[in-house]
Design a protein around this motif. Sequence first.
Motif, PDB file in Angstrom:
ATOM      1  N   THR A 142      -0.155   1.519  -1.549  1.00 18.40           N
ATOM      2  CA  THR A 142      -1.048   1.358  -2.701  1.00 18.40           C
ATOM      3  C   THR A 142      -1.485  -0.101  -2.791  1.00 18.40           C
ATOM      4  O   THR A 142      -0.838  -0.999  -2.250  1.00 18.40           O
ATOM      5  N   GLY A 143      -2.577  -0.337  -3.499  1.00 19.47           N
ATOM      6  CA  GLY A 143      -3.012  -1.692  -3.784  1.00 19.47           C
ATOM      7  C   GLY A 143      -3.350  -2.481  -2.540  1.00 19.47           C
ATOM      8  O   GLY A 143      -4.053  -2.004  -1.640  1.00 19.47           O
ATOM      9  N   GLU A 144      -2.825  -3.708  -2.491  1.00 21.27           N
ATOM     10  CA  GLU A 144      -3.117  -4.602  -1.383  1.00 21.27           C
ATOM     11  C   GLU A 144      -2.578  -4.060  -0.063  1.00 21.27           C
ATOM     12  O   GLU A 144      -3.200  -4.242   0.996  1.00 21.27           O
ATOM     13  N   GLN A 145      -1.432  -3.381  -0.091  1.00 22.47           N
ATOM     14  CA  GLN A 145      -0.887  -2.806   1.139  1.00 22.47           C
ATOM     15  C   GLN A 145      -1.816  -1.726   1.701  1.00 22.47           C
ATOM     16  O   GLN A 145      -2.030  -1.644   2.915  1.00 22.47           O
ATOM     17  N   TYR A 146      -2.397  -0.925   0.813  1.00 26.26           N
ATOM     18  CA  TYR A 146      -3.325   0.104   1.267  1.00 26.26           C
ATOM     19  C   TYR A 146      -4.586  -0.531   1.867  1.00 26.26           C
ATOM     20  O   TYR A 146      -5.076  -0.105   2.917  1.00 26.26           O
ATOM     21  N   ALA A 147      -5.119  -1.561   1.189  1.00 28.50           N
ATOM     22  CA  ALA A 147      -6.312  -2.238   1.704  1.00 28.50           C
ATOM     23  C   ALA A 147      -6.028  -2.874   3.063  1.00 28.50           C
ATOM     24  O   ALA A 147      -6.862  -2.822   3.976  1.00 28.50           O
ATOM     25  N   ARG A 148      -4.843  -3.466   3.214  1.00 29.03           N
ATOM     26  CA  ARG A 148      -4.488  -4.071   4.497  1.00 29.03           C
ATOM     27  C   ARG A 148      -4.395  -3.008   5.591  1.00 29.03           C
ATOM     28  O   ARG A 148      -4.897  -3.208   6.710  1.00 29.03           O
ATOM     29  N   ARG A 195      -7.842  -2.002   6.652  1.00 30.58           N
ATOM     30  CA  ARG A 195      -8.464  -3.020   7.486  1.00 30.58           C
ATOM     31  C   ARG A 195      -7.912  -2.969   8.906  1.00 30.58           C
ATOM     32  O   ARG A 195      -8.664  -3.028   9.884  1.00 30.58           O
ATOM     33  N   ASP A 210      -4.516 -10.609   6.538  1.00 27.44           N
ATOM     34  CA  ASP A 210      -4.543 -11.076   5.151  1.00 27.44           C
ATOM     35  C   ASP A 210      -5.933 -11.024   4.529  1.00 27.44           C
ATOM     36  O   ASP A 210      -6.134 -11.531   3.421  1.00 27.44           O
ATOM     37  N   GLY A 211      -6.905 -10.465   5.216  1.00 30.18           N
ATOM     38  CA  GLY A 211      -8.251 -10.359   4.675  1.00 30.18           C
ATOM     39  C   GLY A 211      -9.232 -10.017   5.768  1.00 30.18           C
ATOM     40  O   GLY A 211      -8.897 -10.057   6.964  1.00 30.18           O
TER      41      GLY A 211
END
Length: 384
Positions: free
Chosen positions: A205-211, A214, A359-360
Motif C-alpha cells: 500500500t501507499g509508497e510501497q505500492y507505488a515503488r 515503478r 526511490d522515484g
Amino acid sequence: MPLFRDAPRPPAPTTPSKVQATWSDSMGRLAMRALQVIIVVVLLAGVVYAGGVLSVVTIPVLLALIIASAMHPVVSWLRRHRVPSVLATLAVLVGVLAVLGLVGWLIVVAVENQWSQLQDSAVDGFGKLQDFAKTLPISISESQIDDAVGGVTDFVTSAQFGSGAIAGASATANFLTGLVLMIVVLFFFLKDGPSIWEFLLRPFTGEQYARARRVGDRVVSTLGGYVRGTATVAAVDAIGIGVSIAIVGVPLALPLAVVVFITAFIPIVGATAAGILAALVALVALGPVQALIVVGIVILVNQLEGNFLQPVLMGRTLKLHGLVILIGLTAGTVLAGITGAIISVPLLAAAWGAILVWDGPDTPARPWRKKRDESITAHERPAD
C-alpha cells in the motif's frame, strides 16, 4: 505546609549496558554490518541454489517473462484495435512459436542437404592440416598424430561416451518438459500479465505500492527493449555474415547465420565465438585464404554493429559496465550453460533499471545516487 514544593527531579541518566556499549563502538558497528552482509549472501546463495535445483521450472519461467515483455506492445496494439484478448494472445503466441520452429527447420534442412559436402571437405581439410603440421618448427611425428586420432576414436567407442549419450537423452527430456512449460507460462503472461502483477502487489500500500509499480513497469520495458533491440541487431548481423560467407562459398552458410543470430544475444563473447566457428568451417572446407576473408567479414560486421546499430537501436536500455557484463555472463554460464549466458545480461539490465527508479521515477536507490560535486569551492558553498 512548605511554601514551595520540591521541583520534579529529572530522570537519572541511563548508562548503556556492557552489551550495548560493545555493539555501539566502531568495531561493533563493523561486526553488525559484516553480519548483515553474511545474511544477505546466504539468502542469495539459497535462492540461486534453489533456482539451480529447479532449473526445469525457473529457466522456462524466466524465458517466458523475457519473451512476454518483448511481445507485450504487440498484444496491447491488437487489443486496442478491438481484437479479443484470447485471440490476440493466441495470435502472438503462434507467431513466436512459428518463428522458433522455422529457425529450427531451416537449420535441420540446411545441415541435411550440405552434410555430405562438409564431410568430404572435412576429410580433405584434416589431411591438409596433417601435412601442415609436419612442416612446423615443432617436431610432430606421424605416430603422435595417430595416437591422437586413436584417443578420440577410443573415447567415442568407450562406455564413458555411452553414458554421456544417456545423459544427453535425459537432457533432451528435460528440454521438452521445459519447452512445454514455457509455452504454457508464456500464454498466461501474454494474456494476464498486468493482472498477475497486480495480484502480486496486493500486500503493498501507499509508497510501497507505488515503488512496486515503478519497478515492475521499468523491468518490463527494459526486458522488452533489450530483446527487441538485440533481435534487430542479431538479424542484421546474421543476414550480413550469412550472405557474405555464402558468396565466398562457405558450406552451411544458413546454419552459421542462425548461429550468428543466436550468439548475438550474448554480449562481448557471442560475436567472437560465431566468427571463430565460421572461420573454422571455412578453413576446413575451403582453405586458409577463405578463412581469413571470413574473419575480415566478421570483424567488419561487428564494427558496424557496435558503432552504429547498437547505439541507435539499444539506446539507454543496456547501460552496464563491461566488467559487470563479463561477471554476469560467467555466472550465468556456470549456473545454466548457454541459456544462462543468454538470459543473464537482460536480467542484470532489468535489475539495474529497477535500482534507477527505486526511490522515484528519476531517483535511484540511495547508495547509487550521484554524490554532490566536490569541486565546489568554499566561497561557493551555501552559508550555514
